[in-house]
Design a protein around this motif. Structure first.
Motif, short mmCIF file in Angstrom:
data_model
loop_
_atom_site.label_atom_id
_atom_site.label_comp_id
_atom_site.label_asym_id
_atom_site.label_seq_id
_atom_site.Cartn_x
_atom_site.Cartn_y
_atom_site.Cartn_z
N THR A 23 -12.65 122.79 -29.48
CA THR A 23 -13.01 123.92 -28.87
C THR A 23 -12.96 123.82 -27.40
O THR A 23 -13.38 122.70 -27.17
N LYS A 24 -12.75 124.78 -26.52
CA LYS A 24 -12.66 124.58 -25.26
C LYS A 24 -13.81 125.36 -24.73
O LYS A 24 -13.80 126.27 -25.10
N ILE A 25 -14.38 124.75 -23.81
CA ILE A 25 -15.35 125.48 -23.32
C ILE A 25 -15.39 125.48 -21.77
O ILE A 25 -15.47 124.21 -21.24
N THR A 26 -15.45 126.44 -21.21
CA THR A 26 -15.50 126.61 -19.65
C THR A 26 -16.78 127.17 -19.09
O THR A 26 -17.06 128.06 -19.50
N ASP A 27 -17.44 126.39 -18.21
CA ASP A 27 -18.65 126.65 -17.49
C ASP A 27 -18.21 127.37 -16.28
O ASP A 27 -17.81 126.84 -15.47
N ASN A 28 -18.49 128.82 -16.46
CA ASN A 28 -17.94 129.44 -15.04
C ASN A 28 -18.93 129.38 -13.76
O ASN A 28 -18.75 130.17 -13.00
N ALA A 29 -20.17 128.69 -13.89
CA ALA A 29 -21.13 128.53 -13.13
C ALA A 29 -20.80 127.62 -12.19
O ALA A 29 -20.21 126.62 -12.68
N ALA A 30 -21.44 127.69 -10.99
CA ALA A 30 -21.27 126.56 -10.06
C ALA A 30 -22.20 125.40 -10.70
O ALA A 30 -22.74 125.50 -11.71
N PHE A 31 -21.83 124.09 -10.02
CA PHE A 31 -22.32 123.00 -10.69
C PHE A 31 -23.68 123.06 -10.88
O PHE A 31 -24.31 122.47 -11.91
N ASN A 32 -24.40 123.53 -9.88
CA ASN A 32 -25.85 123.50 -9.95
C ASN A 32 -26.51 124.95 -10.39
O ASN A 32 -27.86 124.97 -10.09
N ASP A 33 -25.85 125.69 -11.07
CA ASP A 33 -26.47 126.86 -11.55
C ASP A 33 -26.48 126.89 -12.97
O ASP A 33 -25.64 126.01 -13.67
N LYS A 34 -27.01 127.71 -13.75
CA LYS A 34 -27.36 127.81 -15.01
C LYS A 34 -25.83 127.83 -15.96
O LYS A 34 -24.88 128.38 -15.26
N LEU A 35 -25.98 127.38 -17.08
CA LEU A 35 -24.70 127.63 -17.83
C LEU A 35 -24.09 128.82 -17.98
O LEU A 35 -24.92 130.05 -18.19
N ASP A 36 -23.04 129.16 -17.79
CA ASP A 36 -22.32 130.29 -18.13
C ASP A 36 -20.77 130.12 -18.97
O ASP A 36 -19.68 129.94 -18.33
N SER A 53 -22.55 114.92 -1.75
CA SER A 53 -23.77 114.66 -1.07
C SER A 53 -24.64 113.76 -1.81
O SER A 53 -25.79 113.10 -1.00
N VAL A 54 -24.33 113.79 -3.07
CA VAL A 54 -25.13 112.87 -3.94
C VAL A 54 -24.18 111.63 -4.34
O VAL A 54 -23.08 111.85 -4.82
N SER A 55 -24.83 110.35 -4.04
CA SER A 55 -23.95 109.09 -4.71
C SER A 55 -23.87 109.09 -6.08
O SER A 55 -25.06 109.03 -6.77
N GLY A 56 -22.84 108.71 -6.44
CA GLY A 56 -22.39 108.53 -7.98
C GLY A 56 -22.53 109.85 -8.62
O GLY A 56 -22.27 111.21 -8.16
N VAL A 57 -22.55 109.87 -10.07
CA VAL A 57 -22.60 110.80 -10.99
C VAL A 57 -23.71 111.88 -10.73
O VAL A 57 -24.79 111.31 -10.40
N ASP A 58 -23.64 113.20 -10.96
CA ASP A 58 -24.57 114.17 -10.56
C ASP A 58 -24.56 115.18 -11.54
O ASP A 58 -25.47 116.20 -11.15
N LEU A 59 -23.67 115.42 -12.32
CA LEU A 59 -23.70 116.42 -13.40
C LEU A 59 -23.49 115.96 -14.73
O LEU A 59 -22.59 115.05 -14.79
N LEU A 60 -24.21 116.38 -15.72
CA LEU A 60 -24.29 115.83 -17.03
C LEU A 60 -24.15 116.98 -18.02
O LEU A 60 -25.10 117.79 -17.86
N ILE A 78 -28.36 118.29 -13.72
CA ILE A 78 -28.05 118.07 -12.20
C ILE A 78 -28.98 117.14 -11.78
O ILE A 78 -30.26 116.87 -12.09
N TYR A 79 -28.21 115.89 -11.07
CA TYR A 79 -29.05 114.96 -10.36
C TYR A 79 -28.93 115.23 -9.12
O TYR A 79 -28.22 115.35 -8.26
N ASP A 80 -30.29 114.98 -8.24
CA ASP A 80 -30.43 115.23 -6.90
C ASP A 80 -30.52 114.10 -5.86
O ASP A 80 -30.79 113.73 -4.85
N GLY A 81 -30.33 112.76 -6.82
CA GLY A 81 -30.47 111.63 -6.26
C GLY A 81 -31.50 110.97 -6.63
O GLY A 81 -31.97 109.75 -6.56
#
Length: 140
Positions: A96-109, A31-38, A53-56
């Motif tokens: 090192t492999k880092i997995t973020d188990n959170a949804a894209f718009n939730d806090k780091l896990d 729903s957001v044009s272009g990159v939205d997660l950093l 996260i970027y909301d546009g």
């Protein structure tokens, strides 16, 4: 010169008043044009991983994890697998492999796993993916 640091990553990302070593952008929200997660890997005396996260209209920090030596001075790359962001950090001594188990718009896990350590008198200097997604068997 000035006493205020300017973000070397992207305009309008707040609070990047630290030394940035690596960053990865994703297009996670259709729903957001272009990159939205950093994800930004930086150093404020110890290593940090920050998630934005970027909301546009603006970037918002949604998570930060103190990672110590895991990310200090580390290059960063990543991918999205099965809906989860998987990052790879390459420091002098390990990958090192880092997995973020959170949804894209939730806090780091994050869950970290050291994949390989450098042999004595050797170091890693970066990490990237090859353009081909098919595995290639390399024999020595």
């Amino acid at each position: 010169t000035s006493s205020t640091r300017v973000s070397p990553v992207i305009p309008h990302v707040p609070d990047l008043n630290f030394l940035v070593h690596g960053y990865v952008f994703f297009d996670a929200d259709p729903s957001v044009s272009g990159v939205d997660l950093l994800y930004v890997n930086g150093d404020q005396g110890i290593g940090y991983l920050r998630k934005y996260i970027y909301d546009g209209g603006r970037w918002t920090e949604v998570g930060v994890a103190a990672t110590g030596a895991t990310f200090k001075n580390a290059a960063l790359t990543g991918t999205i697998k099965e809906g989860k962001v998987v990052l790879y950090a390459s420091s002098n001594s390990k990958i090192t492999k880092i997995t973020d188990n959170a949804a894209f718009n939730d806090k780091l896990d994050v869950k970290t796993e050291v994949l390989v350590s450098a042999a004595e008198n050797t170091a890693f200097r970066g990490l990237t993916f090859t353009p081909d997604s098919k595995p290639i068997l390399v024999k020595r």
